[in-house]
Scaffold this motif. Structure first.
Motif, PDB file in Angstrom:
ATOM      1  N   VAL A  89       6.603  42.018  48.443  1.00 17.21           N
ATOM      2  CA  VAL A  89       6.631  43.244  47.646  1.00 17.21           C
ATOM      3  C   VAL A  89       7.083  42.970  46.211  1.00 17.21           C
ATOM      4  CG1 VAL A  89       7.637  45.538  47.425  1.00 17.21           C
ATOM      5  CG2 VAL A  89       7.001  44.661  49.683  1.00 17.21           C
ATOM      6  N   ALA A  90       8.197  42.242  46.050  1.00 16.78           N
ATOM      7  CA  ALA A  90       8.761  42.019  44.713  1.00 16.78           C
ATOM      8  C   ALA A  90       8.347  40.696  44.094  1.00 16.78           C
ATOM      9  CB  ALA A  90      10.292  42.096  44.777  1.00 16.78           C
ATOM     10  N   ARG A  91       7.747  39.816  44.866  1.00 14.13           N
ATOM     11  CA  ARG A  91       7.234  38.525  44.387  1.00 14.13           C
ATOM     12  C   ARG A  91       8.348  37.708  43.729  1.00 14.13           C
ATOM     13  NH1 ARG A  91       1.206  40.488  42.298  1.00 14.13           N
ATOM     14  NH2 ARG A  91       0.619  41.450  44.303  1.00 14.13           N
ATOM     15  N   TRP A  92       8.087  37.156  42.531  1.00 17.09           N
ATOM     16  CA  TRP A  92       9.057  36.230  41.941  1.00 17.09           C
ATOM     17  C   TRP A  92      10.366  36.904  41.603  1.00 17.09           C
ATOM     18  CZ3 TRP A  92       8.337  31.441  42.838  1.00 17.09           C
ATOM     19  CH2 TRP A  92       7.045  30.916  42.922  1.00 17.09           C
ATOM     20  N   ARG A  93      10.290  38.176  41.254  1.00 17.78           N
ATOM     21  CA  ARG A  93      11.543  38.890  40.964  1.00 17.78           C
ATOM     22  C   ARG A  93      12.382  39.016  42.227  1.00 17.78           C
ATOM     23  NH1 ARG A  93      11.690  43.861  36.925  1.00 17.78           N
ATOM     24  NH2 ARG A  93      11.213  42.080  35.615  1.00 17.78           N
ATOM     25  N   GLY A  94      11.735  39.231  43.369  1.00 20.63           N
ATOM     26  CA  GLY A  94      12.465  39.272  44.629  1.00 20.63           C
ATOM     27  C   GLY A  94      13.099  37.939  44.956  1.00 20.63           C
ATOM     28  N   LEU A  95      12.371  36.843  44.683  1.00 26.17           N
ATOM     29  CA  LEU A  95      12.936  35.514  44.911  1.00 26.17           C
ATOM     30  C   LEU A  95      14.156  35.291  44.022  1.00 26.17           C
ATOM     31  CD1 LEU A  95      12.690  32.734  46.268  1.00 26.17           C
ATOM     32  CD2 LEU A  95      11.185  32.048  44.387  1.00 26.17           C
ATOM     33  N   ALA A  96      14.057  35.719  42.764  1.00 31.02           N
ATOM     34  CA  ALA A  96      15.198  35.578  41.855  1.00 31.02           C
ATOM     35  C   ALA A  96      16.381  36.406  42.334  1.00 31.02           C
ATOM     36  CB  ALA A  96      14.788  35.998  40.448  1.00 31.02           C
ATOM     37  N   ALA A  97      16.109  37.611  42.861  1.00 37.58           N
ATOM     38  CA  ALA A  97      17.198  38.453  43.361  1.00 37.58           C
ATOM     39  C   ALA A  97      17.890  37.804  44.550  1.00 37.58           C
ATOM     40  CB  ALA A  97      16.655  39.828  43.738  1.00 37.58           C
ATOM     41  N   MET A  98      17.110  37.194  45.461  1.00 31.91           N
ATOM     42  CA  MET A  98      17.721  36.520  46.607  1.00 31.91           C
ATOM     43  C   MET A  98      18.522  35.300  46.169  1.00 31.91           C
ATOM     44  SD  MET A  98      15.009  36.862  49.747  1.00 31.91           S
ATOM     45  CE  MET A  98      13.623  36.154  48.845  1.00 31.91           C
ATOM     46  N   ALA A  99      18.037  34.606  45.146  1.00 26.76           N
ATOM     47  CA  ALA A  99      18.810  33.484  44.606  1.00 26.76           C
ATOM     48  C   ALA A  99      20.124  33.975  44.007  1.00 26.76           C
ATOM     49  CB  ALA A  99      17.985  32.739  43.553  1.00 26.76           C
ATOM     50  N   GLY A 100      20.075  35.117  43.318  1.00 27.28           N
ATOM     51  CA  GLY A 100      21.302  35.696  42.783  1.00 27.28           C
ATOM     52  C   GLY A 100      22.265  36.096  43.878  1.00 27.28           C
TER      53      GLY A 100
ATOM     54  N   PHE B 100      26.883  39.179  35.872  1.00 27.12           N
ATOM     55  CA  PHE B 100      26.238  38.365  34.839  1.00 27.12           C
ATOM     56  C   PHE B 100      25.141  37.497  35.447  1.00 27.12           C
ATOM     57  CE2 PHE B 100      29.690  39.223  31.786  1.00 27.12           C
ATOM     58  CZ  PHE B 100      28.985  39.217  30.600  1.00 27.12           C
ATOM     59  N   VAL B 101      25.457  36.859  36.561  1.00 26.77           N
ATOM     60  CA  VAL B 101      24.495  35.934  37.167  1.00 26.77           C
ATOM     61  C   VAL B 101      23.322  36.687  37.782  1.00 26.77           C
ATOM     62  CG1 VAL B 101      24.167  34.247  39.017  1.00 26.77           C
ATOM     63  CG2 VAL B 101      26.211  34.136  37.586  1.00 26.77           C
ATOM     64  N   THR B 102      23.614  37.669  38.621  1.00 24.80           N
ATOM     65  CA  THR B 102      22.534  38.306  39.382  1.00 24.80           C
ATOM     66  C   THR B 102      21.626  39.167  38.507  1.00 24.80           C
ATOM     67  OG1 THR B 102      24.023  40.126  39.976  1.00 24.80           O
ATOM     68  CG2 THR B 102      23.851  38.305  41.519  1.00 24.80           C
ATOM     69  N   LEU B 103      22.181  39.895  37.550  1.00 26.06           N
ATOM     70  CA  LEU B 103      21.345  40.766  36.730  1.00 26.06           C
ATOM     71  C   LEU B 103      20.372  39.969  35.867  1.00 26.06           C
ATOM     72  CD1 LEU B 103      23.676  43.690  35.574  1.00 26.06           C
ATOM     73  CD2 LEU B 103      21.834  43.736  37.213  1.00 26.06           C
ATOM     74  N   TYR B 104      20.881  38.948  35.179  1.00 23.97           N
ATOM     75  CA  TYR B 104      19.982  38.177  34.322  1.00 23.97           C
ATOM     76  C   TYR B 104      19.009  37.333  35.139  1.00 23.97           C
ATOM     77  CZ  TYR B 104      22.410  39.478  30.043  1.00 23.97           C
ATOM     78  OH  TYR B 104      22.936  40.194  28.986  1.00 23.97           O
ATOM     79  N   LEU B 105      19.450  36.862  36.279  1.00 18.30           N
ATOM     80  CA  LEU B 105      18.559  36.068  37.118  1.00 18.30           C
ATOM     81  C   LEU B 105      17.445  36.924  37.713  1.00 18.30           C
ATOM     82  CD1 LEU B 105      18.089  33.225  38.238  1.00 18.30           C
ATOM     83  CD2 LEU B 105      19.559  33.805  40.167  1.00 18.30           C
ATOM     84  N   ALA B 106      17.788  38.126  38.161  1.00 15.55           N
ATOM     85  CA  ALA B 106      16.797  38.979  38.819  1.00 15.55           C
ATOM     86  C   ALA B 106      15.935  39.763  37.844  1.00 15.55           C
ATOM     87  CB  ALA B 106      17.504  39.944  39.767  1.00 15.55           C
ATOM     88  N   HIS B 107      16.483  40.139  36.684  1.00 13.24           N
ATOM     89  CA  HIS B 107      15.761  41.044  35.786  1.00 13.24           C
ATOM     90  C   HIS B 107      15.412  40.435  34.440  1.00 13.24           C
ATOM     91  CE1 HIS B 107      16.560  44.317  38.606  1.00 13.24           C
ATOM     92  NE2 HIS B 107      17.792  43.869  38.686  1.00 13.24           N
ATOM     93  N   GLY B 108      15.807  39.211  34.215  1.00 15.97           N
ATOM     94  CA  GLY B 108      15.423  38.553  32.977  1.00 15.97           C
ATOM     95  C   GLY B 108      16.413  38.774  31.847  1.00 15.97           C
ATOM     96  N   LEU B 109      16.360  37.882  30.863  1.00 18.39           N
ATOM     97  CA  LEU B 109      17.251  37.939  29.704  1.00 18.39           C
ATOM     98  C   LEU B 109      16.612  38.854  28.671  1.00 18.39           C
ATOM     99  CD1 LEU B 109      19.922  36.626  28.681  1.00 18.39           C
ATOM    100  CD2 LEU B 109      18.495  34.967  27.483  1.00 18.39           C
TER     101      LEU B 109
ATOM    102  N   SER C 207      20.627  43.710  29.357  1.00 15.25           N
ATOM    103  CA  SER C 207      21.937  43.697  28.703  1.00 15.25           C
ATOM    104  C   SER C 207      22.543  45.091  28.651  1.00 15.25           C
ATOM    105  CB  SER C 207      21.811  43.120  27.287  1.00 15.25           C
ATOM    106  OG  SER C 207      21.370  41.778  27.329  1.00 15.25           O
ATOM    107  N   ALA C 208      21.703  46.106  28.397  1.00 16.48           N
ATOM    108  CA  ALA C 208      22.207  47.480  28.391  1.00 16.48           C
ATOM    109  C   ALA C 208      22.715  47.875  29.774  1.00 16.48           C
ATOM    110  CB  ALA C 208      21.094  48.432  27.938  1.00 16.48           C
ATOM    111  N   ALA C 209      21.950  47.501  30.813  1.00 14.43           N
ATOM    112  CA  ALA C 209      22.400  47.792  32.178  1.00 14.43           C
ATOM    113  C   ALA C 209      23.684  47.054  32.510  1.00 14.43           C
ATOM    114  CB  ALA C 209      21.299  47.410  33.168  1.00 14.43           C
ATOM    115  N   LEU C 210      23.806  45.814  32.051  1.00 15.68           N
ATOM    116  CA  LEU C 210      25.011  45.029  32.324  1.00 15.68           C
ATOM    117  C   LEU C 210      26.231  45.639  31.647  1.00 15.68           C
ATOM    118  CD1 LEU C 210      26.415  42.587  33.505  1.00 15.68           C
ATOM    119  CD2 LEU C 210      25.594  41.229  31.576  1.00 15.68           C
TER     120      LEU C 210
ATOM    121  N   GLY D 298      32.040  48.942  45.497  1.00 13.71           N
ATOM    122  CA  GLY D 298      31.208  49.752  44.616  1.00 13.71           C
ATOM    123  C   GLY D 298      30.281  48.962  43.731  1.00 13.71           C
ATOM    124  N   MET D 299      30.386  47.639  43.769  1.00 22.34           N
ATOM    125  CA  MET D 299      29.638  46.805  42.833  1.00 22.34           C
ATOM    126  C   MET D 299      28.127  46.899  43.041  1.00 22.34           C
ATOM    127  SD  MET D 299      30.207  42.741  42.143  1.00 22.34           S
ATOM    128  CE  MET D 299      30.027  42.339  43.887  1.00 22.34           C
ATOM    129  N   GLY D 300      27.686  46.831  44.304  1.00 20.16           N
ATOM    130  CA  GLY D 300      26.257  46.809  44.569  1.00 20.16           C
ATOM    131  C   GLY D 300      25.559  48.091  44.186  1.00 20.16           C
TER     132      GLY D 300
END
Length: 394
Positions: A143-154, A189-198, A203-206, A261-263
């Motif tokens: 469903v999420a393809r590479w972004r999903g893979l990045a999210a699981m890595a995060g 810092f790690v999961t947001l940029y890894l899953a959603h890109g730099l 950055s606004a979401a972070l 509450g983080m997730g």
């Protein structure tokens, strides 16, 4: 923070000044996180030794149930992995066993003489859990393809932080609230940029996420003290001081409150930032105030759904406890304000307050960071360019 890619359509990249302001806000937060990680990293000598799972001379063995329990003795016939037959003590009527069940048993044959040398410990769950995890990974990838893979890595890196830093630091007696904030900040810092890109959007979401975490921590610190949470309501918590004398149970409860509450916080901040950017796509001439107002409509719907999502997530996880409390003849107020339930109520309420406050904060940051209108209207009041799009939506 620079874009890793250009957005399609009229939105374009954020202005260099905007990216510089976002970087000026986030770089100090990252440095503070790394300094906190270094300062709070526990010394190996302060971390208590791990407790052996079994007594000396005993061992765990994998067995398979081969038949029903003997009605006279209660012994259950089993087969070891070597093919040797043996017997196991019945775990009692609360854990029914059937032929073919794969069991983890404790072998006491070398340390004690008993009719049944094996004692039931647990079911073998590696195979079904592995299949479920594989199915989850496959669905996410499809469903999420590479972004999903990045999210699981995060997610994997988040557990590395938890197991490598957070748990040892708490067991060593480090200050729990700073440990919670460092953990949450580093993971975000790690999961947001890894899953959603730099990008400026991420950055606004972070920034909104970090603000929500700070609010959650502050409100949680007050609530834990005002409600006199001890952190010692569960059996596992009461066991900790025997093995880890330096562990602060009240502080651990506060740390859990922040991490819980983080997730969900991350979910709503990413959604709000994305909403602002998508609204800019369909309304390239809309003023920032219009984007904020429209995105807050989405945010209010998110708040409404998240309120009962968090509540029912707790109800599902604590259903046996709630059933036990219901059986006690006492008022609902007394039940909700006692022991373990009070901790969960505080955790749910504090997390929800931080989440709700993070939505307007993130939306405002995103509305300021999103690229500005393509052109200003030459004269006269500008019509609301987003209203036709949203009014056509169901």
């Amino acid at each position: 923070m620079a874009h890793s890619h250009a957005h399609a359509g009229p939105t374009g990249p954020s202005a260099p000044r905007t990216r510089a302001v976002l970087a000026a806000a986030l770089v100090p937060a990252l440095l503070a996180t790394l300094i906190g990680l270094w300062a709070l990293w526990p010394d190996a000598s302060d971390v208590p030794d791990r407790v052996p799972v079994v007594a000396e001379g005993s061992r765990f063995v994998d067995v398979t149930v081969t038949g029903p329990a003997d009605p006279a003795t209660g012994s259950i016939p089993v087969e070891l992995e070597s093919g040797e037959a043996s017997t196991m003590q019945s775990p009692g009527p609360t854990i029914p066993l059937e032929e073919g069940d794969r069991i983890i048993a404790l072998d006491l044959s070398e340390v004690a003489q008993a009719v049944d040398p094996l004692v039931f410990m647990d079911f073998q769950r590696e195979l079904p859990l592995g299949l479920l995890a594989g199915a989850y990974a496959l669905v996410v990838l499809l469903v999420a393809r590479w972004r999903g893979l990045a999210a699981m890595a995060g997610l994997a890196l988040a557990f590395v932080v938890l197991l490598g830093f957070t748990l040892p630091a708490l067991l060593a007696g480090e200050a729990a609230l700073p440990v919670a904030l460092v953990t949450a900040s580093l993971v975000m810092f790690v999961t947001l940029y890894l899953a959603h890109g730099l990008s400026a959007r991420t950055s606004a979401a972070l920034l909104g996420t970090l603000a929500g975490l700070a609010l959650t921590a502050g409100i949680g610190a007050w609530a834990a003290g005002a409600a006199q949470l001890t952190g010692a309501t569960s059996e596992a918590a009461q066991y900790l001081p025997m093995s880890a004398p330096g562990a602060d149970l009240r502080g651990i409860a506060l740390c859990g409150l922040v991490l819980a509450g983080m997730g969900v916080l991350n979910d709503v901040t990413i959604t709000q930032a994305s909403a602002v950017w998508e609204l800019r796509e369909v309304a390239p001439d809309a003023p920032r105030s219009v984007l904020f107002a429209r995105a807050m409509r989405i945010g209010r719907d998110h708040i409404a759904s998240t309120v009962y999502t968090i509540a029912f997530a707790y109800v599902g996880a604590a259903l046996p406890l709630l059933l036990a409390v219901w059986l006690i003849d006492q008022s609902p107020v007394a039940a909700l304000s006692s022991g373990e339930i009070a901790e969960e109520v505080v955790r749910t309420l504090v997390g929800s307050i931080g989440l709700v406050l993070a939505i307007p904060i993130t939306t405002a940051i995103a509305a300021l960071a999103v690229p500005g209108p393509v052109r200003e209207r030459a004269a006269g009041p500008a019509p609301d360019p987003v209203a036709p799009v949203l009014s056509a939506a169901p």
